[in-house]
Write an enzyme that holds these catalytic residues in place. Sequence first.
Site, PDB file in Angstrom:
ATOM      1  N   GLU A 132     -36.222  48.175  72.564  1.00 31.98           N
ATOM      2  CA  GLU A 132     -35.445  49.414  72.435  1.00 31.98           C
ATOM      3  C   GLU A 132     -34.630  49.419  71.146  1.00 31.98           C
ATOM      4  O   GLU A 132     -34.496  50.459  70.488  1.00 31.98           O
ATOM      5  CB  GLU A 132     -34.529  49.592  73.645  1.00 31.98           C
ATOM      6  N   HIS A 135     -36.722  50.527  68.299  1.00 32.19           N
ATOM      7  CA  HIS A 135     -36.775  51.984  68.158  1.00 32.19           C
ATOM      8  C   HIS A 135     -35.570  52.490  67.380  1.00 32.19           C
ATOM      9  O   HIS A 135     -35.679  53.394  66.547  1.00 32.19           O
ATOM     10  CB  HIS A 135     -36.810  52.648  69.536  1.00 32.19           C
TER      11      HIS A 135
END
Length: 307
Positions: A132, A135
Amino acid sequence: MTSTLKTTILLAALTALFMTVGFLLGGKTGLIVAFVVALGMNLFSYWNSGDMVLSMYGAREVDAYSAPEYYGIVARLAERAGLPMPRVFIIENDQPNAFATGRDPEHAAVAATTGLLRMLSPEEVAGVMAHELAHVKNRDTLIMTVTATIAGAVSMLANFGLFFGGSSNDERGGNPLGMVGAILAAVLAPIAASLVQMAISRTREYEADRIGAEICGRPLWLADALTNIHNAANHIPNYQAAAHPATAHLFIANPLSGASLSNLFSTHPDMGERVRRLRAMAVPPAGHAQPRGGFMPQRRNRPGPWG
């Protein structure tokens, strides 16, 4: 073609689709209105889409005191990645899953479900949160959240047009195709929006896996986490995601698997291929030693909740 350019083109295509639906439903007037609305939605999404998504899932923010282990893992990974500390959230949901959101690294947030924190080991949680943060590092979060907002609006506008049917008089700015245009918009627009979402998400997931494995230093942690998440998601429904299918591509694994026919238009690449690539990263080339110095999560002293 670079990943960024490809994503920009796809995002433009999604905006154009929104305008096309406006034209089918309202002719020239509908096209103009859709253009103004799309422009406004992009601006609104830039500033607010992250908080909107977190609100949809009832996410609660935690800190070093309310969820010390989970928060600590994110903090150490963010430091390794050279990123500002993101806001950290927990979602009350039995399905193991996670996502990142926010318009830039300075305004990012990461969220994990209670199912993920309960089912995965600290190492696997680290692998997921590293993905994550990848990202965030790649600035995917803005594109992904804006895409969710516009795709959801396309479906809503198409259904709205089908319900009202539209005017058949184009001179008054109405639908030039009448009910035919409304039906075409209602049937084809959500499918087209899903296809664009798929293309945007799939171009980003493999790269986030690769960068995430580098951030935590242990590709196998993320590979094992993805395997466990995929297996659990097949029999644990995520009703929140089913209620907001346009946000499915934000998650590390398709939250609709086993819960809805929406997974026919999966926004994620094949899980087996993702795991294969990560396992290949863990195998050093011939004549090279396995790299050392990976991230090590602090283990819990006793069984208990993450926060």
